[in-house]
Design an enzyme around this catalytic site. Structure first.
Site, PDB file in Angstrom:
ATOM      1  N   SER A 662       0.805  -1.221   0.000  1.00  0.00           N
ATOM      2  CA  SER A 662       0.000   0.000   0.000  1.00  0.00           C
ATOM      3  C   SER A 662       0.843   1.280   0.000  1.00  0.00           C
ATOM      4  O   SER A 662       0.292   2.369  -0.146  1.00  0.00           O
ATOM      5  CB  SER A 662      -0.946   0.005   1.213  1.00  0.00           C
ATOM      6  OG  SER A 662      -0.220   0.022   2.413  1.00  0.00           O
ATOM      7  N   LYS A 705      -6.420   3.807   8.694  1.00  0.00           N
ATOM      8  CA  LYS A 705      -5.430   4.729   8.111  1.00  0.00           C
ATOM      9  C   LYS A 705      -5.932   6.169   8.129  1.00  0.00           C
ATOM     10  O   LYS A 705      -5.180   7.108   8.434  1.00  0.00           O
ATOM     11  CB  LYS A 705      -5.114   4.291   6.677  1.00  0.00           C
ATOM     12  CG  LYS A 705      -4.338   2.980   6.593  1.00  0.00           C
ATOM     13  CD  LYS A 705      -4.097   2.573   5.146  1.00  0.00           C
ATOM     14  CE  LYS A 705      -3.307   1.279   5.063  1.00  0.00           C
ATOM     15  NZ  LYS A 705      -3.063   0.846   3.672  1.00  0.00           N
TER      16      LYS A 705
END
Length: 756
Positions: A662, A705
């Site tokens: 990611s 996140k």
């Protein structure tokens, strides 16, 4: 033909019986006369004529004929043949049936049978000599003409049940039938001798066996009498007999339990196996075998209970209510096995208790963390020393119900070694098609787990085997936002801590600002476990001050919080104060929630080498290579410098291992910023995997996140376009403070962050 049902009478061929005429009145359609045929049908239980059904009869009866009727209305009947009975119909005290003669096996000669008859008659004559009524009895015995006549004449004295009497009639083998009669007569003789406390010992081994059987029956009878008089002193055997009888076990379980109980009787308390047999029976009779009726489910009450016990978790609660609604409609246990996945301290285990409370069921929790032996799930076979049932059945025993809510905690931490794979053993437990006959090795009989509501918990699905994961529906537990943590602390954690420490609410006040400071500066997890520990520490320190009577009441504020908790414990990464080329903020997911990280890159004198530091895993190193290729293709002129310079890429902190794809978009942006010399604004953060074609691909852990970005003071976040749907799981307060920008291509990001 007269059809007469009879109960508890020993009927055998070639024997004369005497009845009163009125014994047949209700079953004769015409007056009874000599030479009338009679069919005796044997009843399993003593029932009135108007209650009889075809299933109440044994399949074998006996035919007979009326030999005479005297003036006193005594009827003499002679039995003829054993018959098979079929096509039974019962209506208004009238029975019709089809009877066919049943063949016999002549495996004993007439001489042998006559010799046995003589032997038994002699034994009876010898037995009655010692009694006052012996003269009458002697005459009665001498009148018997054959073995069948002798047995039937003693039917009222022989210690035979209805089933045992029928067994004698049903025996096709004459030798077997004669043997059953012999056993019954000898047992009668020995029982009578024991009752009269006969002192003479039996020399013959066979007679000794009969005596032993008689004594055992007598002891059982007396023991039952004692148990009824003194229930508090019931013997182990009698106790288990009662437990087995009322347990409601299935057929296989009852057979196994009775088998072990009989062995326990034979072994006796002095046997070294007695304890093992006792433990087994104690376990299986302690289980709940009966399936309770499904109660009605009040969804509004269930929602109120979930809201009362847990703050937030809107999506999770909605899915649980859906499950309960399905169960309410089906009136039975149904729906998917739920797997709660999330960081520690997010309420995965405790919400299982709330589900049990909402359903009005028992709650049992089984921790599977570190389990590496298949026998921990399925149990050990009883042949092993120290054998025990598996954790599943042990949990069922603890719950005391057949339909508890069972939480299987930490299924992602199951281990595997030479002892087997416990995750594979769980497949049978969690599969609705199989768990209605789950067989624990220790029990060795099937048990129905289909009424159990299983709830599993895990911190990650990465370590759960695919076949096991396919049997469960994954429900993600996102980390709590600061606002949610504040509400949880104020509504649940602080009142509970005050109660535990014995502090009254009026003696200690914790201000809202103090709670916010604890959340932001002293904890950094996605859940509230560390926050709970901090509140406990605060209350303990307050308790010391109150006991020392330093103050009557205490107020904890933002300013004096360090007096109770010490200095700030957490140092979260925050947004950079100054921007510089080659440094970009990324977002990472951890088992404790989300964090921001910085991708740092530098050029130095060298020969075009690439240096990577920061404990990056293989996947992340591959992302570096992809990012470098993309930057070279997008900025061919600017990247010519890389041929003469070394490139160093570092991801702090160096002691923390990092991996995953990611960070791809962050790496591309950092390298593009470095080679172009254009710094990326510190208000930006980004997450997304990249492909060689320059596409931005979806990632996981988006709610955590974004929480980390909001906490760090980030203002704008780039996410993959395909992750737009995941924004539904993000708290509103997080989305309100962030400008979230979905992107499809790497160039979409670069065009915005590398502006002049």
């Amino acid at each position: 033909m007269i059809v007469r049902p009879v109960h508890n009478i020993l009927l055998l061929p070639d024997v004369s019986y005497y009845f009163k005429k009125d014994f047949f009145n209700d079953w004769c359609t015409e007056p009874m006369k000599k030479d009338d045929d009679v069919l005796f049908m044997l009843l399993k239980d003593d029932k009135a004529g108007n209650e009889l059904t075809a299933g109440d009869f044994y399949p074998i009866g006996i035919s007979a004929r009326v030999e005479g009727i005297d003036d006193s209305e005594n009827v003499q009947i002679r039995t003829l043949e054993r018959v098979d009975i079929s096509d039974i119909e019962v209506a208004d005290n009238h029975i019709t049936a089809t009877a066919s003669i049943r063949g016999e096996i002549s495996d004993i000669s007439d001489e042998e049978e006559a010799e046995l008859f003589s032997k038994l008659r002699g034994a009876l004559l010898k037995f009655v000599q010692g009694y006052q009524w012996g003269v009458w009895a002697r005459s009665y015995i001498l009148q018997r003409k054959n073995l069948h006549d002798l047995a039937c004449s003693l039917t009222d004295y022989l210690n035979l049940s209805t089933e045992e009497k029928y067994k004698i009639l049903a025996a096709d083998s004459r030798k077997e039938r004669d043997g059953l009669i012999e056993n019954a007569i000898y047992e009668f003789i020995e029982m009578s001798k024991v009752s009269q406390e006969a002192s003479s010992a039996q020399k013959d081994d066979q007679e000794q066996l009969y005596r032993e059987a008689a004594i055992k029956k007598q002891i059982e009878y007396l023991q039952r009498e004692l148990d009824d008089m003194h229930p508090e002193n019931v013997s182990d055997v009698r106790k288990f007999e009662k437990k087995i009888a009322r347990s409601g076990m299935n057929k296989e379980a009852k057979q196994e339990a009775e088998k072990v109980l009989n062995r326990m009787k034979q072994e006796g308390k002095e046997s070294h196996e007695y304890g093992l047999l006792y433990d087994y029976l104690d376990f299986v009779t302690s289980l709940s075998w009966k399936t309770p009726k499904m109660p009605s489910i009040d969804l509004k009450e269930a929602e109120a209970i979930l809201d009362e016990d847990h703050y937030g978790l809107k999506k999770v609660k909605e899915r649980i209510i859906q499950q309960l609604a399905v169960m309410a409609l089906n009136k039975k246990q149904s729906g998917s096995i739920l797997l709660f996945v999330g960081a520690p301290g997010t309420g995965k285990t405790s919400i299982g208790q709330s589900i049990a409370k909402a359903l009005g069921r028992k709650y049992v929790r089984i921790s599977l963390g570190g389990v590496r032996d298949e026998a921990e799930i399925r149990g050990h076979r009883r042949t092993y020393v120290g054998a025990m049932p598996g954790r599943i059945m042990e949990g069922m025993k603890r719950s005391g119900a057949s339909n508890p809510v069972m939480v299987l905690d930490e299924v992602d931490k199951l281990a595997r070694d030479y002892s087997g794979d416990p995750a594979s053993a769980l497949l049978e437990v969690l599969d609705p098609e199989q768990n209605n006959s789950f067989t624990d090795h220790y029990m060795n009989v099937p048990y129905d787990l289909s009424n159990v509501l299983f709830v599993c918990t895990a911190n990650t699905t990465d370590t759960i085997p695919e076949p096991l994961l396919n049997r469960m529906e994954v429900i993600s537990f996102p980390g709590y936002t600061s606002l949610e943590k504040f509400q949880i602390a104020k509504r649940h954690l602080l009142p509970k801590a005050l109660e535990t420490m014995g502090i009254k609410e009026e003696n200690l006040e914790v201000t809202d600002s103090a709670l916010h400071k604890m959340i932001e500066e002293y904890t950094g997890e996605a859940g509230v476990r560390s926050l709970k520990k901090l509140i406990d520490i605060l209350c303990r320190n307050a308790a010391v001050k109150l006991v020392k009577k330093e103050q009557e009441t205490l107020t904890v504020t933002k300013e004096n919080l360090p007096e109770y908790l010490g200095h700030q414990r957490m140092r979260h990464e925050t947004r950079l104060e100054e921007k510089e080329p080659g440094v970009v903020t990324g977002l990472a997911w951890t088992t404790a929630g989300g964090e921001i990280l910085f991708i740092e890159s530098k050029l130095m004198e060298g020969k075009g080498n690439l240096l990577i530091t920061g404990q990056l895993g293989d996947v992340m190193k591959e992302s570096v290579q992809i990012a470098l290729t993309l930057v070279k293709s997008l900025f061919p002129k600017e990247t010519e410098i890389l041929e003469k310079r070394d490139l160093h890429i570092h991801v702090p902190a160096g002691a923390v291992p990092k991996d995953g794809p990611s960070a791809g978009i962050t790496l591309v942006t950092a390298l593009a910023s470095l080679v172009t010399g254009k710094a990326v604004g510190t208000e930006y953060a980004m997450t997304g995997e990249v492909s060689l074609r320059g596409g931005v691909m979806p990632i996981g852990g988006l709610p955590e996140k974004l929480m980390a970005a909001q906490r760090a003071g980030i203002q704008k976040v780039f996410i993959p376009y395909d992750n737009i749907e995941d924004l539904e799981d993000v708290a509103e307060e997080v989305k309100e403070k962030l400008e979230i920008i979905p992107v499809k291509k790497v160039t979409d990001v670069l065009d915005q962050v590398l502006k002049d």
